[in-house]
Design a protein around this motif. Structure first.
Motif, short mmCIF file in Angstrom:
data_model
loop_
_atom_site.label_atom_id
_atom_site.label_comp_id
_atom_site.label_asym_id
_atom_site.label_seq_id
_atom_site.Cartn_x
_atom_site.Cartn_y
_atom_site.Cartn_z
N VAL A 158 0.83 -1.21 0.00
CA VAL A 158 0.00 0.00 0.00
C VAL A 158 0.86 1.26 0.00
O VAL A 158 0.41 2.33 0.38
N SER A 159 2.10 1.15 -0.43
CA SER A 159 3.03 2.27 -0.45
C SER A 159 3.10 2.90 -1.83
O SER A 159 2.55 2.37 -2.81
N VAL A 160 3.80 4.03 -1.92
CA VAL A 160 4.04 4.66 -3.22
C VAL A 160 4.80 3.70 -4.12
O VAL A 160 4.51 3.58 -5.32
N PHE A 161 5.79 3.01 -3.55
CA PHE A 161 6.53 2.01 -4.32
C PHE A 161 5.59 0.94 -4.87
O PHE A 161 5.68 0.55 -6.04
N GLY A 162 4.68 0.47 -4.02
CA GLY A 162 3.75 -0.56 -4.45
C GLY A 162 2.87 -0.10 -5.59
O GLY A 162 2.58 -0.86 -6.53
N GLU A 163 2.46 1.17 -5.54
CA GLU A 163 1.61 1.70 -6.60
C GLU A 163 2.36 1.79 -7.93
O GLU A 163 1.79 1.56 -8.99
N ILE A 164 3.66 2.13 -7.86
CA ILE A 164 4.42 2.33 -9.09
C ILE A 164 5.00 1.03 -9.64
O ILE A 164 4.97 0.77 -10.85
N LEU A 165 5.52 0.17 -8.75
CA LEU A 165 6.26 -1.00 -9.21
C LEU A 165 5.78 -2.32 -8.61
O LEU A 165 6.42 -3.35 -8.81
N GLY A 166 4.68 -2.28 -7.89
CA GLY A 166 4.23 -3.48 -7.21
C GLY A 166 3.96 -4.65 -8.14
O GLY A 166 4.11 -5.82 -7.75
N ASP A 167 3.59 -4.37 -9.39
CA ASP A 167 3.30 -5.46 -10.32
C ASP A 167 4.57 -6.03 -10.95
O ASP A 167 4.52 -7.08 -11.61
N ARG A 168 5.73 -5.39 -10.73
CA ARG A 168 6.98 -5.87 -11.32
C ARG A 168 7.98 -6.36 -10.26
O ARG A 168 8.87 -7.15 -10.57
N LEU A 169 7.83 -5.86 -9.03
CA LEU A 169 8.81 -6.18 -7.98
C LEU A 169 8.09 -6.20 -6.64
O LEU A 169 7.46 -5.21 -6.26
N ALA A 170 8.19 -7.31 -5.93
CA ALA A 170 7.49 -7.44 -4.66
C ALA A 170 8.09 -6.55 -3.58
O ALA A 170 7.38 -6.00 -2.73
N SER A 171 9.42 -6.39 -3.60
CA SER A 171 10.11 -5.58 -2.59
C SER A 171 11.38 -5.02 -3.19
O SER A 171 12.04 -5.66 -4.01
N ARG A 172 11.73 -3.81 -2.80
CA ARG A 172 12.98 -3.22 -3.28
C ARG A 172 14.08 -3.26 -2.22
O ARG A 172 15.16 -2.72 -2.42
N ASP A 212 18.26 -4.81 8.75
CA ASP A 212 18.49 -5.37 10.07
C ASP A 212 17.54 -4.65 11.02
O ASP A 212 16.64 -3.93 10.58
N GLU A 213 17.72 -4.81 12.30
CA GLU A 213 16.76 -4.25 13.24
C GLU A 213 16.82 -2.72 13.31
O GLU A 213 15.89 -2.09 13.82
N HIS A 214 17.90 -2.12 12.78
CA HIS A 214 18.06 -0.67 12.88
C HIS A 214 17.98 0.07 11.55
O HIS A 214 17.57 1.23 11.51
N PHE A 215 18.38 -0.59 10.46
CA PHE A 215 18.49 0.09 9.17
C PHE A 215 17.93 -0.74 8.03
O PHE A 215 17.86 -1.98 8.12
N VAL A 216 17.56 -0.03 6.97
CA VAL A 216 17.06 -0.66 5.75
C VAL A 216 17.77 -0.02 4.57
O VAL A 216 17.97 1.20 4.54
N VAL A 217 18.16 -0.84 3.59
CA VAL A 217 18.84 -0.34 2.39
C VAL A 217 18.03 -0.76 1.17
O VAL A 217 17.66 -1.93 1.03
N MET A 218 17.75 0.21 0.29
CA MET A 218 16.98 -0.08 -0.91
C MET A 218 17.24 1.00 -1.96
O MET A 218 17.60 2.13 -1.61
N PRO A 219 17.09 0.68 -3.24
CA PRO A 219 17.25 1.71 -4.27
C PRO A 219 16.08 2.69 -4.22
O PRO A 219 14.97 2.31 -3.85
N PRO A 220 16.32 3.93 -4.59
CA PRO A 220 15.26 4.93 -4.50
C PRO A 220 14.34 4.93 -5.71
O PRO A 220 14.73 4.53 -6.81
N LEU A 221 13.13 5.37 -5.50
CA LEU A 221 12.30 5.76 -6.63
C LEU A 221 12.96 7.00 -7.24
O LEU A 221 13.44 7.87 -6.51
N GLY A 222 12.98 7.06 -8.55
CA GLY A 222 13.74 8.14 -9.18
C GLY A 222 15.20 7.74 -9.34
O GLY A 222 16.08 8.60 -9.32
N GLU A 223 15.45 6.45 -9.52
CA GLU A 223 16.81 5.93 -9.68
C GLU A 223 17.41 6.45 -10.98
O GLU A 223 17.11 5.95 -12.07
N PHE A 224 18.25 7.49 -10.89
CA PHE A 224 18.77 8.12 -12.11
C PHE A 224 19.97 7.39 -12.69
O PHE A 224 20.40 7.67 -13.80
N MET A 225 20.53 6.43 -11.93
CA MET A 225 21.60 5.58 -12.44
C MET A 225 21.57 4.27 -11.68
O MET A 225 21.20 4.23 -10.50
N GLU A 226 21.94 3.20 -12.34
CA GLU A 226 21.96 1.91 -11.65
C GLU A 226 22.98 1.94 -10.53
O GLU A 226 24.06 2.51 -10.67
#
Length: 402
Positions: free
Chosen positions: A204-218, A223-237
């Motif tokens: 139910v997130s912005v990510f889900g609305e844009i890419l939910g049909d192509r990718l279940a999770s980014r 870990d218990e303190h931090f999360v790492v993921m590529p941003p929406l608006g990924e201007f370079m791989e």
């Protein structure tokens, strides 16, 4: 703003733009500050700064400037205005009859901070020119002193050099002086946060609305303190966001015991990006330092932007006040500050924190995309970068290891 007391604002008129950039406001004292009779600039400045702090109830800047003559070392020094008023230009000329007319103009700026004098000085060599009477009785030395190095009309390099020395420390002074009592709630969340929504339920997130049909999770690491993921608006791989899992406004509010963990995780990300994309990453954060002053970041939730982009950001931000830092833990100094900040770790690993005042949203992103020749990708809304995001997930998932 930091206050600089002066009874003659005209002498700082040539530096109006610099004072604005450094957030220094000029103020004329309602009553003259007592000045001790001494030939020692440091002694005179300390006495004036201490009395000014007592009068204002806080540290303010004061200055003392004057002429020192080659023929009479240390004279007139802090007594220059008194000597000039007593002798006049003609008397000063008689005093130097048959002697060297060379000397130096000195400017000393200081403040009484935490019970001690902090000062910054500028000095320029030159000579006195008595061939033309001064037109402004308040600016006699400015008109008759000829510096060895050229200076703007109406200004002398000694004051310019003193301000340049002050500029090296002014950001730190703002951090020490412009604070408020207490600290805001670190985890206070005002309104909706797209990152919190996604961490709670990706569907139910912005990510889900844009890419939910192509990718279940980014998410590529968590870990218990931090999360790492590529941003929406990924201007370079290869671009990544490093998020604090709890909602905090910036990494200035990270619990102190987690900075070491954050450093290790950032190092692991750097190794992965260097290995896979053959480029040491550029890291930046645009965040509010407190609840009183919102930064220009798009999302008010602590996140570092990390990109394998070979771009030198400092030249684009050099006009802003800045402070070199060695560790991410130094961001904690910005918790009580009145203004937001821009944190940048360059490709060579050097780190600076810049004044974030009036910085537009996505400023560093726009700098980077322009430097890469992709200015049309400067706003993530204009370039969602879905293909690059998916490619980054495939490339880096499972590769970030502490």
């Amino acid at each position: 703003m930091i206050t600089l007391l002066t009874s003659n604002a005209a002498k700082y008129a040539p530096f109006a733009d610099q004072l604005e950039r450094l957030r220094i406001q000029l103020e004329s004292p309602k009553a003259p500050l007592p000045e001790i009779q001494t030939l020692d600039f440091a002694e005179a400045l300390a006495a004036k700064a201490r009395r000014a702090a007592e009068r204002f109830g806080r540290a303010v800047l004061v200055d003392d400037a004057g002429l020192t003559l080659e023929a009479y070392p240390s004279f007139p020094g802090p007594l220059s205005s008194v000597v000039i008023q007593a002798l006049g230009v003609a008397g000063l000329r008689r005093l130097l009859a048959g002697l060297s007319e060379r000397g130096a103009m000195e400017c000393h700026i200081g403040g009484w901070f935490n019970g001690v004098l902090r000062s910054w000085s500028g000095r320029v060599q030159g000579h006195l020119n008595f061939s033309k009477p001064p037109a402004d009785p308040k600016m006699i030395l400015t008109e008759i002193f000829v510096p060895e190095t050229p200076s703007p009309a109406g200004a002398l390099s000694h004051r310019e050099r003193a301000l340049a020395a002050l500029a090296n420390d002014i950001f730190e002074l703002h951090l020490d002086a412009n604070t408020r009592d207490g600290e805001p709630n670190r985890s206070e969340r005002s309104g909706q946060c797209v990152f919190c929504d996604e961490l709670e339920d990706e569907t139910v997130s912005v990510f889900g609305e844009i890419l939910g049909d192509r990718l279940a999770s980014r998410i590529v690491y968590e870990d218990e303190h931090f999360v790492v993921m590529p941003p929406l608006g990924e201007f370079m791989e290869g671009g990544l966001l490093l998020l604090a899992r709890p909602h905090i406004p910036s990494f200035a509010f990270l619990p102190d015991q987690l900075y070491e963990h954050l450093e290790r995780l950032l190092g692991a990300i750097g190794r992965a990006l260097t290995q896979f994309y053959e480029a040491r990453p550029l890291v930046f954060e645009h965040g509010p330092a407190s609840q009183w002053s919102k930064g220009g970041c798009c999302v008010d939730h602590a996140h570092l932007n990390i990109f394998p982009a070979r771009v030198d950001v400092h030249p684009h931000l050099a006009a802003r006040m800045s402070l070199r830092v060695d560790s991410l833990a130094a961001l904690a100094r910005f918790r009580p500050a009145e203004f937001g900040y821009l944190f940048v770790q360059e490709n060579d690993g050097s780190r600076r924190v810049y004044d974030g005042r009036d910085a537009p949203a996505q400023l560093v992103r726009r700098i980077v995309t322009s430097a890469l020749g992709r200015p049309e990708r400067g706003d993530w809304r204009d370039y969602p970068g879905c293909d690059e995001l998916i490619a980054t997930c495939k490339a880096l998932r499972g590769r970030i290891c502490l």
